[in-house]
Enzyme design. Structure first.
Site, short mmCIF file in Angstrom:
data_model
loop_
_atom_site.label_atom_id
_atom_site.label_comp_id
_atom_site.label_asym_id
_atom_site.label_seq_id
_atom_site.Cartn_x
_atom_site.Cartn_y
_atom_site.Cartn_z
N ASN A 163 0.84 -1.20 0.00
CA ASN A 163 0.00 0.00 0.00
C ASN A 163 0.87 1.26 0.00
O ASN A 163 1.99 1.24 0.49
CB ASN A 163 -0.90 0.01 1.24
CG ASN A 163 -2.15 -0.82 1.06
OD1 ASN A 163 -2.75 -0.83 0.00
ND2 ASN A 163 -2.54 -1.53 2.11
N CYS A 185 -5.27 -6.69 -4.00
CA CYS A 185 -5.92 -6.29 -2.75
C CYS A 185 -7.04 -7.26 -2.45
O CYS A 185 -7.77 -7.68 -3.35
CB CYS A 185 -6.47 -4.87 -2.87
SG CYS A 185 -7.25 -4.26 -1.36
N HIS A 186 -7.21 -7.61 -1.17
CA HIS A 186 -8.26 -8.57 -0.81
C HIS A 186 -9.53 -7.93 -0.30
O HIS A 186 -10.44 -8.63 0.15
CB HIS A 186 -7.73 -9.59 0.21
CG HIS A 186 -7.08 -8.98 1.41
ND1 HIS A 186 -6.03 -9.58 2.06
CD2 HIS A 186 -7.33 -7.84 2.08
CE1 HIS A 186 -5.65 -8.83 3.08
NE2 HIS A 186 -6.43 -7.78 3.12
N HIS A 221 -9.30 0.54 -2.60
CA HIS A 221 -9.93 0.91 -1.33
C HIS A 221 -11.08 1.90 -1.51
O HIS A 221 -11.66 2.34 -0.52
CB HIS A 221 -8.91 1.47 -0.33
CG HIS A 221 -7.98 0.44 0.21
ND1 HIS A 221 -6.89 0.75 0.99
CD2 HIS A 221 -7.95 -0.92 0.07
CE1 HIS A 221 -6.23 -0.35 1.32
NE2 HIS A 221 -6.87 -1.38 0.76
#
Length: 484
Positions: A163, A185-186, A221
């Protein structure tokens, strides 16, 4: 969803002999998880673990080889530790990137200094003052990594887990436009699990994450969906009903959240934005509020009202200390026989991607790649997150459409910040970086002079990690009272 024409095409992986270079090979969480996934995979090969902390990489190499000796390991992998990035990358088929600086010297400042100026950030990981500074101390390192990839393994598949994913992945492409890089990204995977739970509860389905498909789009995000299916059943009518339910109109106090992990959330931010804009945010709410930062106003009470809890600097520091962390794995205890070890999958999708790239079953998952038309209305070039079709030698983003104008405006504003900082990093121009900082929505709550003070305070606190920035000649610092 349809495939678009711009795909990343690279080498086809040989499942019998894969060389993986892991940059950040001393990782306390990602590497031990990867070791277990590889041990249960259909691949064989070698993993080279590179880290500035060679001792940590050596510990993980010992663990990896120890796991390979277990009877339930089905694959054949060898782990090596190295302090040479060039040696790790030479001829690699796959490069994994997962690095982090000491939070006590970085993250704590990202959280605490903006708070002194009234910016009550929830996590400071991806955007906002803290996220921007995390990017500023990381971008140049990743440009150097991209240059080494170009020299030592230009055809390798590069997966970035570091990140802020959109800044960092963008930096890789800025240095090496032909790199086969994907940001991972999870968050979307977790949210698909949430929808599976909703389908199970309200539609009497026995659903798992893998049963849920969504049309995801946005930036890391700050992703959104406008379609959702579970085993072929359209979930959108149910979600439309739920957003107006009592469950979606709850409020909380700090006392209510006292025992909740900062990684938790009550989905009230998600329902509120869905009601307002007609599309649903699809990431953890502690991240969403840093982009849609209406929810940060009012400090702790204002944030907690929505069921979101701030990640404190104390929590960040503890995360760095294995004995105190709630997240990291316990490799040393496993190796010493002090803690029982069970070989199990992490639930991440990297191995599914690698299997598809090697010619196995086609796989669809969310990825971060430069926009080449997969999201309408946003400029081409910046890194965006959508689904992609993964198959032999190819990762092809899927066309996801556009956004309602208000949401597009929110996303484009953050892209402008990201692109401005990326541009500034090309020659270390701190004044241009401040322009990107100044247009961030969290920073726009301040007068310009106070924003410059905040910027200078963060520079002073993290100066040791900002060597690539031209601090000496920065005009923005001259007008502040901060001794940089």
């Amino acid at each position: 969803m349809e495939a678009i024409s711009k795909a990343k095409r690279g080498q086809r992986l040989d499942s019998d002999d894969v060389t993986i270079a892991y940059v950040g090979g001393g990782s306390r969480q990602w590497v031990p998880n990867l070791v277990q996934d590889l041990a249960l995979s259909e691949f064989d090969g070698t993993v080279r673990l590179y880290d500035l902390d060679v001792e940590a990489a050596e510990r993980n190499a010992e663990f990896g080889n120890w796991v390979q000796d277990r009877e339930d390991a089905t694959a054949d992998w060898t782990y090596e530790a190295t302090g040479s990035l060039d040696a790790a990358l030479e001829g690699a088929d796959v490069v994994l990137l997962s690095t982090q600086y000491n939070p006590a010297e970085t993250f704590v400042h990202d959280l605490d200094i903006p708070k002194e100026h009234g910016i009550y950030g929830a996590v400071a990981a991806t955007i906002g003052p803290g996220g921007i500074f995390r990017a500023m101390r990381t971008i140049h390192d990743y440009k150097r990594i991209a240059a080494r990839v170009r020299e030592h393994c230009p055809d390798a598949w590069v997966f970035n887990f570091t990140n802020p994913v959109h800044f960092v992945t963008r930096a890789l492409y800025d240095e090496f436009p032909d790199i086969n890089a994907v940001g991972m990204c999870h968050e979307v995977l977790h949210q698909r699990g949430v929808l599976a739970d909703i389908a199970s509860e309200h539609l009497d389905m026995d659903a798992e994450r893998e049963d849920v498909s969504v049309n995801v789009k946005g930036i890391n995000h700050f992703t959104w969906i406008d379609e959702a299916y579970c085993d072929g059943v359209d979930l959108w009518p149910l979600l439309e009903d739920l957003k107006d339910s009592e469950e979606a109109h709850r409020e909380f106090t700090p006392e209510d959240l006292e025992d909740m992990s900062p990684f938790g959330g009550k989905r009230q931010v998600t329902w509120e934005l869905f009601r307002r804009f007609g599309v649903m945010p699809f990431a953890g709410e502690r991240h969403i509020v840093e982009y849609a930062n209406w929810f940060l106003h009012g400090g702790k009470e204002g944030l907690n009202r929505w069921g979101v809890k701030r990640t404190t600097s104390e929590f960040r520091s503890k995360h760095w200390t294995p004995s105190e962390s709630e997240q990291t794995t316990d490799v040393e205890a496993w190796l010493a026989g002090e803690k029982e070890f069970t070989l199990e999958s992490s639930g991440e999708v990297l191995l599914d991607i690698l299997e598809a790239l090697s010619g196995g079953d086609t796989f669809v998952t969310n990825v971060n790649m430069p926009n080449r038309g997969q999201i309408e209305g946003l400029e081409h070039g910046p890194v965006v997150e959508t689904n992609a079709l993964v198959r032999a030698s190819e990762i092809r983003p899927l066309a996801a459409g556009g956004f309602p104008r208000p949401v597009e405006s929110l996303i484009q504003g953050h892209i402008d910040t990201i692109e401005t900082v990326i541009e500034a990093a090309r020659d270390g121009d701190l004044d241009t970086a401040f322009e990107g900082f100044l247009i961030d929505p969290q920073v726009r709550t301040l007068q310009t002079e106070e924003a410059a003070e905040l910027f200078a305070e963060l520079i002073a606190a993290e100066k040791d990690y900002l060597d690539d920035w031209n601090v000496a000649d920065a005009d923005v610092l001259d007008g502040t009272d901060v001794d940089v």
